[in-house]
Enzyme design. Structure first.
Site, PDB file in Angstrom:
ATOM      1  N   HIS A  27       0.845  -1.203   0.000  1.00 36.07           N
ATOM      2  CA  HIS A  27       0.000   0.000   0.000  1.00 36.07           C
ATOM      3  C   HIS A  27       0.880   1.253   0.000  1.00 36.07           C
ATOM      4  O   HIS A  27       1.302   1.742   1.058  1.00 36.07           O
ATOM      5  CB  HIS A  27      -0.914  -0.026   1.232  1.00 36.07           C
ATOM      6  N   HIS A  29       1.065   4.982  -2.306  1.00 34.32           N
ATOM      7  CA  HIS A  29       0.582   5.838  -3.408  1.00 34.32           C
ATOM      8  C   HIS A  29       1.810   6.405  -4.111  1.00 34.32           C
ATOM      9  O   HIS A  29       2.642   7.057  -3.457  1.00 34.32           O
ATOM     10  CB  HIS A  29      -0.285   6.966  -2.845  1.00 34.32           C
ATOM     11  N   HIS A 207      -9.861   1.603  -0.206  1.00 36.53           N
ATOM     12  CA  HIS A 207      -9.688   2.270   1.089  1.00 36.53           C
ATOM     13  C   HIS A 207     -11.040   2.264   1.805  1.00 36.53           C
ATOM     14  O   HIS A 207     -12.041   2.739   1.257  1.00 36.53           O
ATOM     15  CB  HIS A 207      -9.259   3.721   0.906  1.00 36.53           C
ATOM     16  N   GLU A 210     -10.620   3.770   7.165  1.00 37.51           N
ATOM     17  CA  GLU A 210      -9.529   4.660   7.605  1.00 37.51           C
ATOM     18  C   GLU A 210     -10.178   5.782   8.430  1.00 37.51           C
ATOM     19  O   GLU A 210      -9.708   6.105   9.516  1.00 37.51           O
ATOM     20  CB  GLU A 210      -8.783   5.240   6.390  1.00 37.51           C
ATOM     21  N   ASP A 288       1.973   3.982   3.016  1.00 41.25           N
ATOM     22  CA  ASP A 288       0.935   4.881   2.481  1.00 41.25           C
ATOM     23  C   ASP A 288       1.542   6.018   1.640  1.00 41.25           C
ATOM     24  O   ASP A 288       1.542   5.935   0.416  1.00 41.25           O
ATOM     25  CB  ASP A 288       0.085   5.431   3.635  1.00 41.25           C
TER      26      ASP A 288
HETATM   27  N1  ADE Z   1      -4.515   9.129  -1.085  1.00 40.15           N
HETATM   28  C1  ADE Z   1      -3.243   9.205  -0.656  1.00 40.15           C
HETATM   29  N2  ADE Z   1      -3.157   8.856   0.628  1.00 40.15           N
HETATM   30  C2  ADE Z   1      -4.412   8.536   1.042  1.00 40.15           C
HETATM   31  C3  ADE Z   1      -4.956   8.080   2.263  1.00 40.15           C
HETATM   32  N3  ADE Z   1      -4.225   7.875   3.362  1.00 40.15           N
HETATM   33  N4  ADE Z   1      -6.294   7.873   2.314  1.00 40.15           N
HETATM   34  C4  ADE Z   1      -7.053   8.071   1.222  1.00 40.15           C
HETATM   35  N5  ADE Z   1      -6.575   8.483   0.061  1.00 40.15           N
HETATM   36  C5  ADE Z   1      -5.260   8.718  -0.038  1.00 40.15           C
HETATM   37 ZN    ZN Z   2      -3.680   4.901   1.133  1.00 43.46          ZN
END
Ligand code: ADE
Ligand code: ZN
Length: 343
Positions: A27, A29, A207, A210, A288
């Site tokens: 995970h 980005h 996602h 969270e 992340d």
């Molecule tokens: N895009 C980048 N980081 C994110 C996160 N922690 N939650 C949702 N979208 C994201």
């Molecule tokens: Zn994320």
């Protein structure tokens, strides 16, 4: 195994092993991995004034999650073409490899790669794959891509992402997912996109949990049919859901450092990863958006070891969980498994 709570626990005894351990990350980005120096350098090259997204000491500056998303998008504004993405992939993978990551799945957003135009997306993707091939040769890290729609851009835009994903599904693009603001709309608004991706042979993650609670995690599993959940940690308050997730073998892509930095969890000691693991959930560890949250995979492993007194075997288990849930083909899984074993 977890240490006897009364026995002394010296992190420095296992820290060298944790640092040297090959790691699997599910995970990350891609744009969120961009070092601030990299984005500042591009802004300078392009004469774009991005000073307001940086702190005085050069990190990213944001107040809360909503502001984080807008700073993230401002940083993306200087990633204007395939060449920038080639350089981004090289920078991000070199950084991950320096912390021991040997296999990485990153979220790739056609929204930031030619605004979801399919022929532009193909050009960006060619540059990303070229960089990934070179990083595998030079840095010993394997990359696979999960095309990701952005929830707050809405379901119609997500369809365009899903079409880009479906048209380029294969050995490199192996998954489809959703990121973005969890308080916008519902998981079920994106059924069309996830169905299209599934029909193209892509594996699915979203996602959820969270920011919202257990019902959001249930919705991602029920409505979108995902086999992995990005975060999922706010589902941990529902004992029945935790049991169901463990039973169904759903993998949670936990990002403890991100959760603590953004305030999803008050502290690492409060983070539910240890509790979820003890209930038999397939938990994994990822970063992340590492420079945004001042983290990396070594820091994640060391902080978890210190906080939960986890020994090296627990981290081997977390790597195995991640590899088992990776969206790669079987020859790749077997090759990475050998790398984990022989280290
Ligand atoms: N895009 C980048 N980081 C994110 C996160 N922690 N939650 C949702 N979208 C994201
Ligand atoms: Zn994320």
């Amino acid at each position: 195994m977890t240490h006897d709570p009364d026995a002394p626990f010296e992190i420095e005894e296992i820290a060298p092993q944790l640092r040297a351990m090959p790691k699997v990350e599910l995970h990350l980005h891609l744009e969120g991995g961009a070092p601030p120096t990299f984005i500042r350098g591009l802004a300078r090259e392009k004469n774009v004034d991005l000073r307001e997204i940086f702190t005085e000491d050069g990190g990213y500056a944001y107040r809360d999650f909503e502001h984080f998303l807008s700073v993230y998008e401002a940083a993306c504004s200087v990633l204007t073409g395939p060449e920038e993405f080639y350089r981004l992939v090289r920078a991000v993978l070199a950084e991950s490899a320096s912390h021991g990551v040997v296999y990485s799945e990153t979220f790739l957003s056609p929204d930031f790669c030619g605004k979801c135009d399919l022929s532009a997306w193909r050009e960006y993707l060619a540059a990303i794959e070229e960089a990934a091939t070179e990083a595998e040769r030079d840095d010993g890290i394997t990359l696979r891509g999960i095309v990701t729609c952005i929830r707050h851009f809405g379901p119609d835009q997500a369809k365009k992402s899903a079409m880009c994903a479906a048209e380029t599904a294969g050995d490199f693009i192996t998954g489809f997912g959703m990121a973005g603001a969890e308080d916008m709309g519902e998981q079920k608004d994106f059924v069309w996109s996830f169905d299209a991706a599934r029909e193209a042979g892509l594996r699915l993650t979203s996602h959820a949990g969270e920011w919202r609670g257990p019902e959001e995690v249930r919705a991602a599993i029920r409505d979108l049919g995902v086999e992995r959940i990005g975060h999922g940690v706010r589902g941990s308050t529902d004992a029945q859901l935790v049991e169901d997730i463990a039973e169904a073998g759903i993998t949670l892509e936990c990002c403890p450092g991100s959760n603590v930095f953004l305030g999803v969890s008050g502290s690492l000691a409060d983070h539910p990863i240890a509790q979820l693991r003890s209930k038999g959930v397939n938990v994994t560890v990822s970063t992340d958006d590492p420079p945004f949250f001042h983290t990396d995979m070594n820091a994640e492993f060391l902080n978890l070891a210190k906080t939960f007194r986890w020994d090296v075997d627990v981290f081997r288990e977390l790597n195995q969980n991640a590899l088992a849930a990776a969206f790669c083909d079987e020859p790749t899984r077997t090759r990475i498994a050998k790398e984990l074993e022989t280290a």
